[in-house]
Each structure stands twice: as C-alpha cells, then as structure tokens.
Design an enzyme around this catalytic site. Sequence first.
Site, PDB file in Angstrom:
ATOM      1  N   CYS A 163      30.384  -4.399  -6.263  1.00 56.55           N
ATOM      2  CA  CYS A 163      30.653  -2.995  -6.600  1.00 56.55           C
ATOM      3  C   CYS A 163      31.985  -2.737  -7.296  1.00 56.55           C
ATOM      4  O   CYS A 163      31.995  -2.230  -8.411  1.00 56.55           O
ATOM      5  CB  CYS A 163      30.554  -2.149  -5.335  1.00 56.55           C
ATOM      6  SG  CYS A 163      28.859  -2.033  -4.772  1.00 56.55           S
TER       7      CYS A 163
HETATM    8  C1  UDX Z   1      23.010  -1.930  -5.171  1.00 57.21           C
HETATM    9  C2  UDX Z   1      22.917  -0.656  -5.982  1.00 57.21           C
HETATM   10  O1  UDX Z   1      21.669  -0.237  -6.188  1.00 57.21           O
HETATM   11  C3  UDX Z   1      23.863  -0.681  -7.096  1.00 57.21           C
HETATM   12  O2  UDX Z   1      23.738   0.387  -7.988  1.00 57.21           O
HETATM   13  C4  UDX Z   1      25.160  -0.604  -6.392  1.00 57.21           C
HETATM   14  O3  UDX Z   1      26.232  -0.430  -7.268  1.00 57.21           O
HETATM   15  C5  UDX Z   1      25.343  -1.883  -5.605  1.00 57.21           C
HETATM   16  O4  UDX Z   1      24.326  -2.029  -4.699  1.00 57.21           O
HETATM   17  P1  UDX Z   1      22.266  -4.350  -4.940  1.00 57.21           P
HETATM   18  O5  UDX Z   1      21.613  -3.903  -3.686  1.00 57.21           O
HETATM   19  O6  UDX Z   1      23.457  -5.221  -4.859  1.00 57.21           O
HETATM   20  O7  UDX Z   1      22.636  -3.046  -5.804  1.00 57.21           O
HETATM   21  O8  UDX Z   1      21.202  -4.908  -5.955  1.00 57.21           O
HETATM   22  P2  UDX Z   1      20.490  -6.306  -5.986  1.00 57.21           P
HETATM   23  O9  UDX Z   1      20.866  -7.110  -4.790  1.00 57.21           O
HETATM   24  O10 UDX Z   1      20.691  -6.808  -7.369  1.00 57.21           O
HETATM   25  O11 UDX Z   1      18.956  -5.891  -5.800  1.00 57.21           O
HETATM   26  C6  UDX Z   1      18.213  -5.099  -6.651  1.00 57.21           C
HETATM   27  C7  UDX Z   1      16.732  -5.317  -6.287  1.00 57.21           C
HETATM   28  O12 UDX Z   1      15.928  -4.399  -7.016  1.00 57.21           O
HETATM   29  C8  UDX Z   1      16.218  -6.712  -6.592  1.00 57.21           C
HETATM   30  O13 UDX Z   1      15.635  -7.271  -5.445  1.00 57.21           O
HETATM   31  C9  UDX Z   1      15.173  -6.481  -7.713  1.00 57.21           C
HETATM   32  O14 UDX Z   1      14.095  -7.399  -7.647  1.00 57.21           O
HETATM   33  C10 UDX Z   1      14.734  -5.073  -7.405  1.00 57.21           C
HETATM   34  N1  UDX Z   1      14.114  -4.348  -8.519  1.00 57.21           N
HETATM   35  C11 UDX Z   1      14.732  -4.236  -9.714  1.00 57.21           C
HETATM   36  C12 UDX Z   1      12.877  -3.724  -8.324  1.00 57.21           C
HETATM   37  O15 UDX Z   1      12.284  -3.834  -7.276  1.00 57.21           O
HETATM   38  N2  UDX Z   1      12.329  -3.002  -9.348  1.00 57.21           N
HETATM   39  C13 UDX Z   1      12.914  -2.871 -10.549  1.00 57.21           C
HETATM   40  O16 UDX Z   1      12.365  -2.207 -11.408  1.00 57.21           O
HETATM   41  C14 UDX Z   1      14.164  -3.511 -10.743  1.00 57.21           C
HETATM   42  C1  UDX Z   2      32.676  -1.317  -1.493  1.00 53.14           C
HETATM   43  C2  UDX Z   2      32.964   0.067  -0.909  1.00 53.14           C
HETATM   44  O1  UDX Z   2      33.914  -0.066   0.177  1.00 53.14           O
HETATM   45  C3  UDX Z   2      31.693   0.742  -0.443  1.00 53.14           C
HETATM   46  O2  UDX Z   2      31.973   2.064   0.009  1.00 53.14           O
HETATM   47  C4  UDX Z   2      30.723   0.786  -1.624  1.00 53.14           C
HETATM   48  O3  UDX Z   2      29.489   1.369  -1.235  1.00 53.14           O
HETATM   49  C5  UDX Z   2      30.476  -0.597  -2.175  1.00 53.14           C
HETATM   50  O4  UDX Z   2      31.736  -1.190  -2.549  1.00 53.14           O
HETATM   51  P1  UDX Z   2      32.138  -3.741  -0.515  1.00 53.14           P
HETATM   52  O5  UDX Z   2      32.226  -4.212  -1.925  1.00 53.14           O
HETATM   53  O6  UDX Z   2      30.989  -4.173   0.314  1.00 53.14           O
HETATM   54  O7  UDX Z   2      32.171  -2.130  -0.448  1.00 53.14           O
HETATM   55  O8  UDX Z   2      33.452  -4.258   0.251  1.00 53.14           O
HETATM   56  P2  UDX Z   2      34.913  -3.723   0.575  1.00 53.14           P
HETATM   57  O9  UDX Z   2      35.142  -3.898   2.011  1.00 53.14           O
HETATM   58  O10 UDX Z   2      35.161  -2.370   0.031  1.00 53.14           O
HETATM   59  O11 UDX Z   2      35.818  -4.790  -0.179  1.00 53.14           O
HETATM   60  C6  UDX Z   2      35.772  -4.972  -1.587  1.00 53.14           C
HETATM   61  C7  UDX Z   2      36.765  -6.038  -2.006  1.00 53.14           C
HETATM   62  O12 UDX Z   2      38.102  -5.563  -1.887  1.00 53.14           O
HETATM   63  C8  UDX Z   2      36.705  -7.338  -1.190  1.00 53.14           C
HETATM   64  O13 UDX Z   2      36.845  -8.444  -2.043  1.00 53.14           O
HETATM   65  C9  UDX Z   2      37.883  -7.209  -0.257  1.00 53.14           C
HETATM   66  O14 UDX Z   2      38.382  -8.457   0.168  1.00 53.14           O
HETATM   67  C10 UDX Z   2      38.870  -6.488  -1.145  1.00 53.14           C
HETATM   68  N1  UDX Z   2      39.888  -5.740  -0.368  1.00 53.14           N
HETATM   69  C11 UDX Z   2      39.524  -4.688   0.398  1.00 53.14           C
HETATM   70  C12 UDX Z   2      41.229  -6.133  -0.442  1.00 53.14           C
HETATM   71  O15 UDX Z   2      41.581  -7.098  -1.133  1.00 53.14           O
HETATM   72  N2  UDX Z   2      42.145  -5.411   0.271  1.00 53.14           N
HETATM   73  C13 UDX Z   2      41.818  -4.352   1.044  1.00 53.14           C
HETATM   74  O16 UDX Z   2      42.716  -3.745   1.653  1.00 53.14           O
HETATM   75  C14 UDX Z   2      40.461  -3.971   1.118  1.00 53.14           C
END
Ligand code: UDX
Ligand code: UDX
Length: 444
Positions: free
Chosen positions: A269
């Site tokens: 993200c």
């Molecule tokens: C999610 C969010 O949706 C994204 O916008 C956000 O920023 C991060 O988290 P994520 O859950 O990490 O993404 O996505 P990913 O693990 O890539 O999975 C997407 C899934 O959607 C895949 O399993 C893919 O097969 C599926 N997919 C994609 C469908 O089922 N239909 C489609 O048309 C396209």
């Molecule tokens: C993030 C957002 O927190 C969440 O709300 C959103 O929906 C998806 O993106 P995530 O990516 O799962 O979640 O992890 P997060 O705990 O936010 O950490 C992101 C990255 O920042 C990691 O690599 C973590 O190690 C780093 N981080 C976080 C730091 O280096 N320092 C910090 O103080 C906090």
Amino acid sequence: MKIAVVGVGYVGLSTAVCIATKYSTVAIDVNEARVLNLRAGKVPIHERGLKGLLTSGLESKKLGFSSSLASLASCDAVFITVGTPSAADGSIELSQIRNASTGIGAAIRDSTKKPVVFLKSTVVPGTARSVVRPLVEKYSGMNCGNGFGLCSNPEFLREGSAIKDTLAPDRVVLGPFDDLSLRLARTFYEGFYGRNGPEVLVTTPEGAELVKYGSNALLATKVSLINLIAKVSEKFPGTDVQDVARGIGLDHRLGLHFLQAGPGFGGSCFPKDVRAFRKSTTDFGLDSSILESVLKINEEQPQHVVELAEKATSLQGREIAVLGLAFKPDTDDIRESRSFPLIWRLLERGGKVRVYDPVAMPAAKTVLKSRVVYSTSAQDCIKGADLAIAMTAWRQIKSLTPADYLKQMRSPVLVDARRMYDPDEYGRKLRYVAVGLGSEDRRP
Ligand code: UDX
Ligand code: UDX
C-alpha cells in the site's frame, strides 16, 4: 442480507471471512486454483486469525467461494476488493477494477434486488465516478441510484492485524452516490458492528477516496520524516532517534504511532499509494514535492543501511546474514519489502548473503533464486557470519541475544535496521550499529 466480495486477495479474503461472521457471504475470484484451495479450507496467506474464521465460515456454510459472478444477481451488496497495482508512471493500474466493474454489471443485469456496489479497493479520487459507475451502468443496462447503488467505501486494514482491524476499525468512511446505497450501508454496518460501533463518516465519493490517500500519505510522511530525523541523530554520538521520537510523539497532537525509524516503508500500500497520489496531484497541476520527498527518503533508506554497515566493516567477500524478508512482521508479504533493495546492494558490493524469515522464505525464493543462501533458523543464519543486518522485527529475530550473536558469528557486527534491540545491552557486548543512533563504540 446476502453479500458478495469480488477479488479474494489480502483485503478481500480478510473482509470476506469477517463479513461471514454475520451475513451469508460469497467470495469470488477469477483465480480458480485459489478458489478451490479456499473451499478446502487452505489459507493462501499468513494472517493471524484468518484460518479460524475461514474454517468456521465454511463449516457454518455462511461462507462460500466461487470463480463465477453469477450469484451476484441474488446479492444485496457487492464489495469490490480487487488489486490496484502501480503502473510504470506511478499511476494506479485499473485493469482489475475495469474487469470487475464490467463483470459485476453483466452479472446484475437481470437482478431485481437493487444491489449496492461498494468500492473498497484503493483508487485515486474520481475513479468510482469515471470508471466504475459508467461500466456497471453500461453492462447492467441500469442507472446508478435506480437499478443498483454505488458507494466508495475504502478499507484501512493493516496486514498482520487485518482481522482485528476489520472487526474493530477506527472508523467507517462512506461516499455514496445515491440514497439507496447510503441506506443499505447504514443497515449493513449497524448490523455488523452493532449500535456502539465505529464512527461512520459520510462524505462525497471523491472525499472518501481522498480519505484513504490522505491517511496513507500522512502515515508514510511520518515514517520518512522520522527516518530523516534518524539520520540527523546519527551525526551526534549518543543521540538516539528513539528518544527523539518519544519526545515528539508525547505531544498529543502528534502521537507516538508511526514514528519508528527503520529501513523505510514497504508493503502493498504505502509505496504504491504515495506514488499514485503524487501522480494524481501532479495531473491536477498541483505541487506534489512533499510526496516526492517522502518517496525519495524511503528509496534511499536501504542504501543508508548499507552505508551504516560499511562504517562498521567491509562487505567484499564477507558472510552477511540478512534477518527478515517480509515487509513487516506477522505477514508473508514481501511486496516492496526493503530487504530486497538492501540484498541487491550487498551483493553488488561483493557480499555473500544468507537470509532467514520465519514465513516469507517461499515467496523470497521466487525473487532471490540462487543468489543467496537460505537458512533454516535465525541461529543458523548468523552462524559463521561476519555481519548481521536485522531487517524485520519478528519474534524469532528479536529474541536473539548478545550471547547468541557472540557465540554464532565469526566476527560479531550487528546492524539493527529496525531498532529492535536495546542499544545499551547489545552495544556493550558487540559491535552494534543502528539506524538513528549516534555512533559510539560502547564496548568496554
Ligand atoms: C487490496 C486492494 O484492493 C488494493 O486496492 C489496496 O490498495 C491494497 O489491498 P490486495 O488485497 O493486496 O489489494 O490485492 P491482491 O492480493 O493483488 O488480490 C487481488 C485479487 O483480485 C486476486 O486474487 C485476483 O485474482 C482477484 N481479481 C482480480 C478478481 O477476482 N477479479 C478481477 O477482475 C481482478
Ligand atoms: C497500511 C496502512 O497502515 C493501512 O491503514 C492501509 O489500509 C494499508 O497500508 P500495511 O501496509 O499493512 O498498512 O502496514 P503498516 O503497519 O502501515 O506498515 C507499512 C510499512 O511502514 C511497513 O514496512 C512498516 O515496517 C513501516 N513502518 C510503519 C515504519 O517503518 N515505521 C513505523 O513507525 C510504522
């Protein structure tokens, strides 16, 4: 209520198993192998609490999996949770969103249930209006607000605590296009969280989309700023960014969270969302230099860790243990993990790299292939090493003691890139170097 979740990745699967604790839920993915595995109760990702909810959802028959969108016609709500990866220019790549919107439109064509489509995937402001709505309208042959509802509804779950975050979020953000979707959203969320649930904020669709980008951009900015402050701290012997961060964070306006200095942020993200937000603000003709700086500091951080290591020892021909490959603990996700740019740089400098991670090794092998040696445990990884770099604060890595490092390593030099160890304890016994710690050889 009958609910569908389209896209069973990290977010979709965590969302679906949680919704199924209350409502009948079908989780749909184009990936048939994934669907078959999930039906058999096999979890594709490492996420605390996921296996238990998957099993109970399947046993109670409240949770089902499908590779077909056909069942959407009988659903009250459809959550879009497909991925929105980065395109080459940093913008988000919307093919999964387009594909899902087209499929959903076609699948609800004959539905009389007036289903509401919730867009949970992270998208730049305006995407629900300019991409999702016209496609669902075109393929369903219905108008938004009449035949179906549409609502931007971003998610904020963190990997590693996805279930907890979904069951007890800080807030629910709704950007409805129509009354139909606002009414259903209120019924859905009140039914799910009860009367004393999280605050529900209602705004425009673009406002909701912007809340997600704003949140992630601000969190990422905190991380990059503390990493810059860490580099300044390093200039002054004895000065520790951990103290500085605490001093800053105790101001209730700033808060202690997301001030942990380290090798930079990774994951599916922050990097992609900050890039996409930068691109979209630039497209609006706005100055996005604040976001550019956040990304630049983050990109430099792995190189900075290498430089810290080089101050303590040479890298050429040395056995280097990299501890931790996941982008953070409690997940097997390696997307944008800072360990990888670090490893490539160590290899370029002639280091011999061995790696360990409690759960992310299979994913890492697909990237690192035979360029590194794979260790079976943290102890095994540091055995005979000249340098250890602690990158992910897994319990198995944090629990290595100074005595472990002294006993196992050939020359005990430890770089603590995540600040997971006590500098007094480790610094007195080993050559200990850490992000944000003014260098001082504390050994007697
Ligand atoms: C999610 C969010 O949706 C994204 O916008 C956000 O920023 C991060 O988290 P994520 O859950 O990490 O993404 O996505 P990913 O693990 O890539 O999975 C997407 C899934 O959607 C895949 O399993 C893919 O097969 C599926 N997919 C994609 C469908 O089922 N239909 C489609 O048309 C396209
Ligand atoms: C993030 C957002 O927190 C969440 O709300 C959103 O929906 C998806 O993106 P995530 O990516 O799962 O979640 O992890 P997060 O705990 O936010 O950490 C992101 C990255 O920042 C990691 O690599 C973590 O190690 C780093 N981080 C976080 C730091 O280096 N320092 C910090 O103080 C906090």
